[in-house]
Design a protein around this motif. Structure first.
Motif, PDB file in Angstrom:
ATOM      1  N   ASN A  70      58.082  33.451  39.435  1.00  0.00           N
ATOM      2  CA  ASN A  70      57.948  32.639  38.223  1.00  0.00           C
ATOM      3  C   ASN A  70      57.951  31.156  38.560  1.00  0.00           C
ATOM      4  OD1 ASN A  70      57.740  34.707  36.291  1.00  0.00           O
ATOM      5  ND2 ASN A  70      59.952  34.998  36.286  1.00  0.00           N
ATOM      6  N   LEU A  71      58.714  30.771  39.580  1.00  0.00           N
ATOM      7  CA  LEU A  71      58.692  29.380  40.031  1.00  0.00           C
ATOM      8  C   LEU A  71      57.350  29.033  40.672  1.00  0.00           C
ATOM      9  CD1 LEU A  71      62.290  29.039  41.503  1.00  0.00           C
ATOM     10  CD2 LEU A  71      61.356  27.744  39.575  1.00  0.00           C
ATOM     11  N   LEU A  72      56.672  30.036  41.228  1.00  0.00           N
ATOM     12  CA  LEU A  72      55.352  29.805  41.814  1.00  0.00           C
ATOM     13  C   LEU A  72      54.396  29.227  40.773  1.00  0.00           C
ATOM     14  CD1 LEU A  72      53.183  30.122  44.035  1.00  0.00           C
ATOM     15  CD2 LEU A  72      52.910  32.506  43.297  1.00  0.00           C
ATOM     16  N   ILE A  73      54.468  29.716  39.549  1.00  0.00           N
ATOM     17  CA  ILE A  73      53.597  29.213  38.486  1.00  0.00           C
ATOM     18  C   ILE A  73      53.910  27.744  38.194  1.00  0.00           C
ATOM     19  CG2 ILE A  73      52.833  29.559  36.110  1.00  0.00           C
ATOM     20  CD1 ILE A  73      53.729  32.462  36.335  1.00  0.00           C
ATOM     21  N   VAL A  74      55.203  27.412  38.168  1.00  0.00           N
ATOM     22  CA  VAL A  74      55.601  26.034  37.890  1.00  0.00           C
ATOM     23  C   VAL A  74      55.138  25.099  39.011  1.00  0.00           C
ATOM     24  CG1 VAL A  74      57.532  24.529  37.293  1.00  0.00           C
ATOM     25  CG2 VAL A  74      57.650  26.965  36.741  1.00  0.00           C
ATOM     26  N   ILE A  75      55.387  25.503  40.251  1.00  0.00           N
ATOM     27  CA  ILE A  75      55.012  24.659  41.389  1.00  0.00           C
ATOM     28  C   ILE A  75      53.498  24.494  41.459  1.00  0.00           C
ATOM     29  CG2 ILE A  75      55.047  24.514  43.917  1.00  0.00           C
ATOM     30  CD1 ILE A  75      57.751  25.973  43.817  1.00  0.00           C
ATOM     31  N   TYR A  76      52.767  25.546  41.184  1.00  0.00           N
ATOM     32  CA  TYR A  76      51.303  25.468  41.174  1.00  0.00           C
ATOM     33  C   TYR A  76      50.816  24.522  40.091  1.00  0.00           C
ATOM     34  CZ  TYR A  76      46.465  27.049  40.450  1.00  0.00           C
ATOM     35  OH  TYR A  76      45.098  27.101  40.292  1.00  0.00           O
ATOM     36  N   ALA A  77      51.475  24.548  38.927  1.00  0.00           N
ATOM     37  CA  ALA A  77      51.050  23.707  37.803  1.00  0.00           C
ATOM     38  C   ALA A  77      51.080  22.231  38.155  1.00  0.00           C
ATOM     39  CB  ALA A  77      51.937  23.983  36.588  1.00  0.00           C
ATOM     40  N   PHE A  78      52.017  21.824  39.009  1.00  0.00           N
ATOM     41  CA  PHE A  78      52.178  20.405  39.311  1.00  0.00           C
ATOM     42  C   PHE A  78      51.758  20.031  40.732  1.00  0.00           C
ATOM     43  CE2 PHE A  78      55.531  21.466  36.134  1.00  0.00           C
ATOM     44  CZ  PHE A  78      54.906  20.852  35.053  1.00  0.00           C
ATOM     45  N   ASN A  79      51.350  21.020  41.502  1.00  0.00           N
ATOM     46  CA  ASN A  79      50.868  20.760  42.873  1.00  0.00           C
ATOM     47  C   ASN A  79      49.661  21.644  43.180  1.00  0.00           C
ATOM     48  OD1 ASN A  79      53.361  19.081  44.000  1.00  0.00           O
ATOM     49  ND2 ASN A  79      54.178  20.868  42.914  1.00  0.00           N
ATOM     50  N   PRO A  80      48.625  21.609  42.351  1.00  0.00           N
ATOM     51  CA  PRO A  80      47.508  22.546  42.505  1.00  0.00           C
ATOM     52  C   PRO A  80      46.669  22.317  43.752  1.00  0.00           C
ATOM     53  CG  PRO A  80      46.979  20.887  40.855  1.00  0.00           C
ATOM     54  CD  PRO A  80      48.422  20.685  41.211  1.00  0.00           C
ATOM     55  N   ASP A  81      46.818  21.166  44.398  1.00  0.00           N
ATOM     56  CA  ASP A  81      46.001  20.883  45.575  1.00  0.00           C
ATOM     57  C   ASP A  81      46.638  21.353  46.884  1.00  0.00           C
ATOM     58  OD1 ASP A  81      43.967  19.674  44.066  1.00  0.00           O
ATOM     59  OD2 ASP A  81      45.087  17.795  43.984  1.00  0.00           O
ATOM     60  N   LEU A  82      47.868  21.857  46.822  1.00  0.00           N
ATOM     61  CA  LEU A  82      48.471  22.445  48.015  1.00  0.00           C
ATOM     62  C   LEU A  82      47.834  23.792  48.295  1.00  0.00           C
ATOM     63  CD1 LEU A  82      52.292  21.695  47.496  1.00  0.00           C
ATOM     64  CD2 LEU A  82      50.699  20.522  49.019  1.00  0.00           C
ATOM     65  N   SER A  83      47.907  24.233  49.540  1.00  0.00           N
ATOM     66  CA  SER A  83      47.316  25.524  49.909  1.00  0.00           C
ATOM     67  C   SER A  83      48.121  26.665  49.286  1.00  0.00           C
ATOM     68  CB  SER A  83      47.296  25.688  51.430  1.00  0.00           C
ATOM     69  OG  SER A  83      48.607  25.818  51.935  1.00  0.00           O
ATOM     70  N   ASN A  84      47.503  27.834  49.191  1.00  0.00           N
ATOM     71  CA  ASN A  84      48.167  28.991  48.610  1.00  0.00           C
ATOM     72  C   ASN A  84      49.446  29.348  49.373  1.00  0.00           C
ATOM     73  OD1 ASN A  84      46.079  29.186  46.758  1.00  0.00           O
ATOM     74  ND2 ASN A  84      44.945  30.696  47.961  1.00  0.00           N
ATOM     75  N   SER A  85      49.362  29.338  50.698  1.00  0.00           N
ATOM     76  CA  SER A  85      50.525  29.694  51.515  1.00  0.00           C
ATOM     77  C   SER A  85      51.660  28.690  51.311  1.00  0.00           C
ATOM     78  CB  SER A  85      50.139  29.776  52.993  1.00  0.00           C
ATOM     79  OG  SER A  85      49.611  28.532  53.445  1.00  0.00           O
ATOM     80  N   ASP A  86      51.325  27.410  51.183  1.00  0.00           N
ATOM     81  CA  ASP A  86      52.351  26.388  50.966  1.00  0.00           C
ATOM     82  C   ASP A  86      53.004  26.563  49.596  1.00  0.00           C
ATOM     83  OD1 ASP A  86      51.914  25.272  53.432  1.00  0.00           O
ATOM     84  OD2 ASP A  86      50.626  23.649  52.697  1.00  0.00           O
ATOM     85  N   LEU A  87      52.216  26.879  48.600  1.00  0.00           N
ATOM     86  CA  LEU A  87      52.766  27.080  47.257  1.00  0.00           C
ATOM     87  C   LEU A  87      53.722  28.268  47.230  1.00  0.00           C
ATOM     88  CD1 LEU A  87      49.502  26.484  45.181  1.00  0.00           C
ATOM     89  CD2 LEU A  87      51.543  25.038  45.152  1.00  0.00           C
ATOM     90  N   ILE A  88      53.335  29.360  47.883  1.00  0.00           N
ATOM     91  CA  ILE A  88      54.209  30.539  47.936  1.00  0.00           C
ATOM     92  C   ILE A  88      55.479  30.227  48.718  1.00  0.00           C
ATOM     93  CG2 ILE A  88      54.403  32.906  48.788  1.00  0.00           C
ATOM     94  CD1 ILE A  88      51.376  33.186  48.257  1.00  0.00           C
ATOM     95  N   ARG A  89      55.335  29.508  49.825  1.00  0.00           N
ATOM     96  CA  ARG A  89      56.499  29.129  50.627  1.00  0.00           C
ATOM     97  C   ARG A  89      57.468  28.276  49.813  1.00  0.00           C
ATOM     98  NH1 ARG A  89      55.087  25.618  55.695  1.00  0.00           N
ATOM     99  NH2 ARG A  89      53.613  27.366  55.880  1.00  0.00           N
ATOM    100  N   LEU A  90      56.941  27.288  49.087  1.00  0.00           N
ATOM    101  CA  LEU A  90      57.794  26.417  48.288  1.00  0.00           C
ATOM    102  C   LEU A  90      58.484  27.180  47.157  1.00  0.00           C
ATOM    103  CD1 LEU A  90      55.527  23.235  48.005  1.00  0.00           C
ATOM    104  CD2 LEU A  90      57.688  23.429  49.250  1.00  0.00           C
ATOM    105  N   SER A  91      57.784  28.138  46.577  1.00  0.00           N
ATOM    106  CA  SER A  91      58.389  28.904  45.486  1.00  0.00           C
ATOM    107  C   SER A  91      59.583  29.703  45.986  1.00  0.00           C
ATOM    108  CB  SER A  91      57.353  29.827  44.844  1.00  0.00           C
ATOM    109  OG  SER A  91      56.983  30.880  45.716  1.00  0.00           O
ATOM    110  N   PHE A  92      59.483  30.244  47.191  1.00  0.00           N
ATOM    111  CA  PHE A  92      60.616  30.995  47.742  1.00  0.00           C
ATOM    112  C   PHE A  92      61.702  30.048  48.243  1.00  0.00           C
ATOM    113  CE2 PHE A  92      57.795  34.572  47.474  1.00  0.00           C
ATOM    114  CZ  PHE A  92      58.641  35.663  47.328  1.00  0.00           C
TER     115      PHE A  92
END
Length: 257
Positions: A164-186
């Motif tokens: 669920n945090l992945l959605i939030v992080i993606y919303a405000f950092n959409p230009d990061l790579s998919n792997s980075d977004l997943i890493r940050l969410s965890f």
């Protein structure tokens, strides 16, 4: 905001106040309850045609088989295969739409929270240039959820916070790579799992109770409240750049309907 900068902020995050975030979530809900309700209506409006596509052929086959028993026995496996494939496709499409609309709602939350002028763009992440990334992240979301479910019940409770945090992080950092977004969410989920889970549980419970008190239909108006605490967790831990605010203003000014 860069990956390393966000990671540093997560590692240095201070203790969050449960009651303060809950109170701030209530105040923000007063500003975005309509947008949350409209998001649900959009999802329902998109879902209905797909439900017809999945179930009408099965319904027609059932009527035909009832009027002429045994005449369509050879088509039964084909019909079941069609329904199975259509159901999987329907499920994944709804995951993509839900993921994209929720990310769009978080952008709207920030606009309302910080009084940023802009249009309520629910489909921001469901069109170019972010549609492809939304699909890929939705696939990762579905895959991680499925894997956690197959590993018994408790893993899915754990991963739902980072997902669920992945959605939030993606919303405000959409230009990061998919792997980075997943890493940050965890990273953020591990760091703030307990308070994120507790706030989401309490907010969801309150949304259900208040919604049921409003003759059940009120649940459609209160459902979005459960998503708001995660926005404040991100805001207090990671925060926003000043450049991001200017970008949101420019986007809102340039969109025409």
């Amino acid at each position: 905001m860069r990956l390393a900068e966000i990671q540093q902020k997560i590692q240095r995050a201070q203790t969050l106040d449960f009651g303060q975030i809950l109170n701030e979530s209530i105040e923000l809900f007063k500003k975005v309850w309509l947008q949350g309700f409209l998001m649900l209506l959009i999802m329902i409006g998109i879902m209905i045609p797909f439900m017809f596509i999945v179930y009408i052929p099965l319904f027609v086959f059932g009527i035909a088989d009832a009027t002429s028993p045994g005449a369509y026995d050879g088509l039964a496996p084909i019909a079941m295969l069609f329904v199975f494939v259509a159901y999987l496709l329907f499920t994944f499409i709804m995951i993509i739409i839900s993921f994209g609309l929720k990310a769009g709602l978080y952008r709207i939350m920030r606009q309302k929270d910080q009084d940023i002028i802009g249009n309520d763009d629910y489909f921001y992440f469901l069109r170019r240039p972010y549609l492809g990334k939304t699909i890929n992240l939705s696939l990762a979301y579905f895959g991680i959820s499925l894997l956690a479910t197959l590993l018994c019940f408790f893993p899915i409770i754990y991963v739902m916070v980072p997902l669920n945090l992945l959605i939030v992080i993606y919303a405000f950092n959409p230009d990061l790579s998919n792997s980075d977004l997943i890493r940050l969410s965890f990273d953020l989920g591990n760091r703030k799992w307990l308070i994120a889970f507790g706030l989401t549980f309490v907010a969801g419970f309150l949304a259900q109770i208040v919604g049921m008190m409003m003759c059940m239909i009120g649940v459609f108006f209160t459902a979005s409240f459960a998503a708001i605490p995660l926005y404040f967790i991100y805001k207090k831990v990671v925060g926003f750049d000043a450049d991001d605010e200017g970008s949101l203003k420019r986007i809102g000014e340039n969109i025409e309907f």
